[in-house]
Design a protein around this motif. Structure first.
Motif, PDB file in Angstrom:
ATOM      1  N   ASN A  62     -23.076  29.378  50.917  1.00 22.76           N
ATOM      2  CA  ASN A  62     -23.755  29.687  52.175  1.00 22.76           C
ATOM      3  C   ASN A  62     -23.014  30.780  52.943  1.00 22.76           C
ATOM      4  N   LYS A  63     -21.678  30.745  52.875  1.00 18.41           N
ATOM      5  CA  LYS A  63     -20.885  31.819  53.500  1.00 18.41           C
ATOM      6  C   LYS A  63     -21.209  33.155  52.824  1.00 18.41           C
ATOM      7  N   ALA A  64     -21.353  33.127  51.490  1.00 19.44           N
ATOM      8  CA  ALA A  64     -21.690  34.346  50.749  1.00 19.44           C
ATOM      9  C   ALA A  64     -23.081  34.839  51.131  1.00 19.44           C
ATOM     10  N   ILE A  65     -24.045  33.902  51.277  1.00 22.49           N
ATOM     11  CA  ILE A  65     -25.413  34.267  51.666  1.00 22.49           C
ATOM     12  C   ILE A  65     -25.417  34.898  53.057  1.00 22.49           C
ATOM     13  N   ASN A  66     -24.745  34.244  54.001  1.00 22.47           N
ATOM     14  CA  ASN A  66     -24.713  34.753  55.380  1.00 22.47           C
ATOM     15  C   ASN A  66     -24.028  36.113  55.454  1.00 22.47           C
ATOM     16  N   PHE A  67     -22.975  36.268  54.660  1.00 22.27           N
ATOM     17  CA  PHE A  67     -22.261  37.546  54.656  1.00 22.27           C
ATOM     18  C   PHE A  67     -23.139  38.660  54.090  1.00 22.27           C
ATOM     19  N   SER A  68     -23.857  38.368  52.983  1.00 19.63           N
ATOM     20  CA  SER A  68     -24.717  39.395  52.380  1.00 19.63           C
ATOM     21  C   SER A  68     -25.889  39.735  53.305  1.00 19.63           C
ATOM     22  N   LYS A  69     -26.381  38.764  54.080  1.00 20.16           N
ATOM     23  CA  LYS A  69     -27.431  39.051  55.063  1.00 20.16           C
ATOM     24  C   LYS A  69     -26.878  39.893  56.204  1.00 20.16           C
ATOM     25  N   LEU A  70     -25.633  39.598  56.590  1.00 22.09           N
ATOM     26  CA  LEU A  70     -24.995  40.333  57.682  1.00 22.09           C
ATOM     27  C   LEU A  70     -24.874  41.819  57.345  1.00 22.09           C
ATOM     28  N   ARG A 101      -9.955  44.121  52.734  1.00 11.91           N
ATOM     29  CA  ARG A 101     -11.108  43.667  51.964  1.00 11.91           C
ATOM     30  C   ARG A 101     -12.266  44.657  52.082  1.00 11.91           C
ATOM     31  N   ASN A 102     -13.083  44.702  51.041  1.00  7.63           N
ATOM     32  CA  ASN A 102     -14.323  45.469  51.115  1.00  7.63           C
ATOM     33  C   ASN A 102     -15.487  44.508  50.923  1.00  7.63           C
ATOM     34  N   ASN A 103     -16.677  44.954  51.240  1.00  7.40           N
ATOM     35  CA  ASN A 103     -17.829  44.053  51.308  1.00  7.40           C
ATOM     36  C   ASN A 103     -18.127  43.347  49.992  1.00  7.40           C
ATOM     37  N   ILE A 104     -18.264  44.120  48.917  1.00 10.35           N
ATOM     38  CA  ILE A 104     -18.656  43.521  47.643  1.00 10.35           C
ATOM     39  C   ILE A 104     -17.534  42.659  47.084  1.00 10.35           C
ATOM     40  N   GLY A 105     -16.280  43.127  47.254  1.00 12.13           N
ATOM     41  CA  GLY A 105     -15.151  42.327  46.787  1.00 12.13           C
ATOM     42  C   GLY A 105     -15.058  40.992  47.513  1.00 12.13           C
ATOM     43  N   TYR A 106     -15.317  40.998  48.813  1.00 15.02           N
ATOM     44  CA  TYR A 106     -15.243  39.767  49.591  1.00 15.02           C
ATOM     45  C   TYR A 106     -16.389  38.827  49.222  1.00 15.02           C
ATOM     46  N   PHE A 107     -17.591  39.383  49.031  1.00 20.59           N
ATOM     47  CA  PHE A 107     -18.716  38.564  48.582  1.00 20.59           C
ATOM     48  C   PHE A 107     -18.393  37.913  47.235  1.00 20.59           C
ATOM     49  N   SER A 108     -17.854  38.694  46.323  1.00 21.31           N
ATOM     50  CA  SER A 108     -17.502  38.175  45.001  1.00 21.31           C
ATOM     51  C   SER A 108     -16.515  37.023  45.109  1.00 21.31           C
ATOM     52  N   LEU A 109     -15.539  37.178  45.988  1.00 24.10           N
ATOM     53  CA  LEU A 109     -14.537  36.131  46.171  1.00 24.10           C
ATOM     54  C   LEU A 109     -15.182  34.834  46.662  1.00 24.10           C
ATOM     55  N   LEU A 110     -16.056  34.940  47.660  1.00 26.72           N
ATOM     56  CA  LEU A 110     -16.734  33.746  48.191  1.00 26.72           C
ATOM     57  C   LEU A 110     -17.552  33.058  47.093  1.00 26.72           C
ATOM     58  N   SER A 111     -18.245  33.851  46.304  1.00 16.24           N
ATOM     59  CA  SER A 111     -19.070  33.292  45.236  1.00 16.24           C
ATOM     60  C   SER A 111     -18.215  32.667  44.138  1.00 16.24           C
ATOM     61  N   ASN A 112     -17.084  33.291  43.849  1.00 17.74           N
ATOM     62  CA  ASN A 112     -16.176  32.730  42.849  1.00 17.74           C
ATOM     63  C   ASN A 112     -15.585  31.389  43.293  1.00 17.74           C
ATOM     64  N   ILE A 113     -15.264  31.287  44.566  1.00 12.70           N
ATOM     65  CA  ILE A 113     -14.755  30.017  45.089  1.00 12.70           C
ATOM     66  C   ILE A 113     -15.836  28.947  44.980  1.00 12.70           C
ATOM     67  N   SER A 118     -29.553  38.359  46.267  1.00 12.05           N
ATOM     68  CA  SER A 118     -30.125  37.925  44.993  1.00 12.05           C
ATOM     69  C   SER A 118     -29.105  37.147  44.164  1.00 12.05           C
ATOM     70  N   TYR A 119     -27.862  37.650  44.101  1.00 13.59           N
ATOM     71  CA  TYR A 119     -26.832  36.944  43.350  1.00 13.59           C
ATOM     72  C   TYR A 119     -26.524  35.573  43.981  1.00 13.59           C
ATOM     73  N   SER A 120     -26.639  35.507  45.311  1.00 12.70           N
ATOM     74  CA  SER A 120     -26.441  34.216  45.990  1.00 12.70           C
ATOM     75  C   SER A 120     -27.518  33.221  45.575  1.00 12.70           C
ATOM     76  N   ASN A 160     -35.159  29.354  42.773  1.00 10.92           N
ATOM     77  CA  ASN A 160     -34.042  30.232  43.147  1.00 10.92           C
ATOM     78  C   ASN A 160     -33.620  31.133  41.987  1.00 10.92           C
ATOM     79  N   LEU A 161     -33.580  30.572  40.806  1.00 12.26           N
ATOM     80  CA  LEU A 161     -33.163  31.356  39.639  1.00 12.26           C
ATOM     81  C   LEU A 161     -34.159  32.470  39.332  1.00 12.26           C
ATOM     82  N   LYS A 162     -35.449  32.158  39.408  1.00 13.22           N
ATOM     83  CA  LYS A 162     -36.459  33.198  39.146  1.00 13.22           C
ATOM     84  C   LYS A 162     -36.405  34.301  40.207  1.00 13.22           C
ATOM     85  N   ASN A 163     -36.107  33.912  41.448  1.00 12.93           N
ATOM     86  CA  ASN A 163     -36.012  34.904  42.515  1.00 12.93           C
ATOM     87  C   ASN A 163     -34.812  35.827  42.352  1.00 12.93           C
TER      88      ASN A 163
END
Length: 561
Positions: free
Chosen positions: A215-223, A185-197, A231-233, A253-256
């Motif tokens: 929340n997993k996607a948010i924590n991962f992107s912060k990590l 896995r790579n970072n962006i691909g894994y983030f995308s997967l979490l968000s898609n789920i 932002s996408y989260s 959240n949407l405006k941010n």
């Protein structure tokens, strides 16, 4: 600016950013990274430099027999030359050749790249065909890494086809694979997967599960400290907030999330963001704010000229908004737009899924359209004031049409005059007369020396230097600014700035007339090529000299060639 790995974000919500390579920068050696970064740095500001770095990137990959980076090189070149077939022809050739002698990597990887290309361009049936071919090829040669990338993208297409349960199961299958084999896995691909789920659970109104994976996607992107992913989260969280009827929180959240969406030019996401904000304001009974964001959706549609599902709900709102205000003309405008968008979306969707055509809404809209037209005609027949207004409007429209027609003829005539200028007009030399020498109070030797220097300056196109100044040119000609200014005024019959500007515009006309490659450059690139620092200064000078806009001149010239 979008980087090489943004394909995962494209597939996150079928966004439309500007690039679709699915490789992390870690897959490139340092020189590839350098050329790629330089390409992106210049892509929207200097197409000449962007092409240079794209070409160097491609030549390096070919020299090293590096097929993956050759694909990237052709993608860069496709973008900067705006020639889709450069990229597709290479992929088709690669697939044809590697099918004869397949291996673990090819043609699987090439099928994936074609699938990515088609999904960005919303040709979803062809995208699906290539992803399925990639899965078949990956199974034959046991490449699980590429297989699960393709599976995730098929899941995205299932989401688009409203097969939410099947899509979620496929996403989870990919998720478990990456959990068991994290090296793939790579970072962006894994983030995308979490968000898609998260998105797939949201589509089924399973809000707790949707929030859990977001929340997993948010924590991962912060990590990994990636602001864009954070932002996408926020966008996804806003979507969840809206579904849970937390409209004020959804708006925040949407405006941010808008900043990165705009920077990435992810117009599909931007349209969806505006749509959720507008619908939230409707729920909060703030109709004028909703009206503003629906107008933004329409404005975005005009900019990208692409039909998106969000436009349908936006046009429904605007039709009803103007209906309440008894504004028949604007009602008709947005009914026409809705019908056009709906027709385009139906055509695109048919190719991907066996969906039924809406047999109620379209006839109803057509009936509403005819009713409004009939009312407009009825009002004209019964209202004397309206009759005068329409008559007056017709006169104005007729006048405008005549004016536009005359303007087109004038522009055509101006163009014909300039198209005959095959080369830059030489600035005539002026004999130095005694009375002119006396008036200038400069020795004849100095004047002749400067004029000879200016002649060489013109012939060698030194005026294309964007940093050129009166002082610098005077120093180059071994004189001073005061003398040079006086000599140009007297012998060229114009000021220094007009002299340089005219040289540059004459040169730009020569280049455009004789060099087809230059005509493919952006206006900004042409401006820099001939010495202007800004697009605006070039366009104004070009119009002042020719009476034509550069874009019009290039368009007409291309049609003549």
């Amino acid at each position: 600016m979008i980087n090489k790995s943004t394909i995962y974000l494209i597939l996150l919500l079928f966004y439309l950013p500007t690039n679709a390579q699915n490789k992390d920068s870690s897959s490139l050696d340092s020189s590839y990274n350098y050329y790629a970064d330089k390409y992106y740095e210049n892509k929207f500001t200097d197409s000449i430099k962007a092409k240079k770095y794209a070409t160097v990137y491609l030549e390096k990959a070919k020299k090293n027999n590096d097929t993956i980076n050759t694909i990237t090189g052709y993608y860069f070149l496709r973008e900067v030359l705006e020639d889709e077939m450069i990229y597709l022809n290479y992929l088709n050739k690669l697939i044809s050749e590697t099918k004869k002698n397949p291996n673990k990597m090819f043609p699987t990887y090439a099928y994936l790249e074609k699938g990515n290309y088609y999904i960005i361009h919303q040709i979803n049936d062809k995208s699906l065909e290539n992803y399925l071919s990639a899965i078949e090829s990956a199974n034959s040669y046991k490449n699980d890494s590429l297989k699960y990338i393709a599976l995730e993208r098929v899941a995205n297409l299932k989401t688009r086809n409203k097969q939410f349960d099947a899509a979620r199961k496929m996403f989870l299958k990919v998720y478990h694979f990456y959990d068991n084999y994290p090296k793939f896995r790579n970072n962006i691909g894994y983030f995308s997967l979490l968000s898609n789920i998260s998105s797939s659970y949201l589509k089924e109104k399973k809000f707790d599960s949707a929030s859990f994976f977001n929340n997993k996607a948010i924590n991962f992107s912060k990590l990994i400290e990636n602001e864009k992913l954070i932002s996408y989260s926020k966008y996804r969280q806003g979507e969840i907030n809206y579904s849970q009827q937390n409209y004020q929180t959804a708006i925040v959240n949407l405006k941010n999330s808008i900043k990165w969406t705009v920077l990435d030019e992810n117009y599909r996401t931007l349209s969806q963001t505006y749509n959720y904000i507008a619908k939230s304001y409707v729920k909060l009974n703030q109709k004028e704010k909703a009206f503003h964001y629906n107008l933004l959706i329409d404005s975005l549609h005009q900019k990208i000229n692409m039909a998106l599902p969000t436009q349908k709900s936006s046009y429904h709102f605007l039709i009803n908004y103007y209906k309440e205000k008894e504004d028949l003309k604007n009602q008709l405008v947005y009914i026409e737009k809705l019908l056009k968008v709906d027709s385009t979306l139906n055509t695109n969707e048919k190719k991907l899924a066996q969906t039924f055509k809406n047999e109620y809404e379209i006839p109803k809209l057509n009936a509403q359209k005819e009713k409004i037209i009939s009312e407009l005609k009825g009002n004209l027949n019964t209202s004397k004031k309206a009759t005068y207004a329409i008559f007056g409007l017709s006169i104005i429209i007729l006048f405008l049409l005549m004016y536009q027609n005359r303007k087109k003829k004038i522009l055509k005539e101006r163009f014909k005059q300039f198209i005959k200028a095959k080369s830059r007009m030489a600035i005539p030399k002026t004999d130095v007369k005694v009375k002119e020498i006396e008036a200038l109070n400069i020795s004849k030797d100095i004047i002749e020396s400067v004029l000879i220097g200016l002649d060489k300056f013109e012939k060698n196109n030194k005026f294309t230097d964007t940093k050129l100044s009166l002082k610098g040119l005077a120093s180059h000609l071994k004189t001073n600014s005061n003398y040079l200014s006086k000599i140009i005024n007297s012998n060229k019959n114009k000021s220094y700035s007009s002299y340089i500007r005219d040289l540059r515009i004459d040169y730009s006309i020569e280049l455009l007339n004789n060099n087809e490659r230059i005509r493919k450059y952006s206006i900004k690139a042409i401006a820099k090529e001939v010495g202007f620092n800004t697009t605006e200064s070039f366009a104004n000078a070009f119009h002042k000299k020719t009476g034509l806009k550069p874009s019009y001149y290039i368009k007409e010239l291309s049609q003549q060639k």
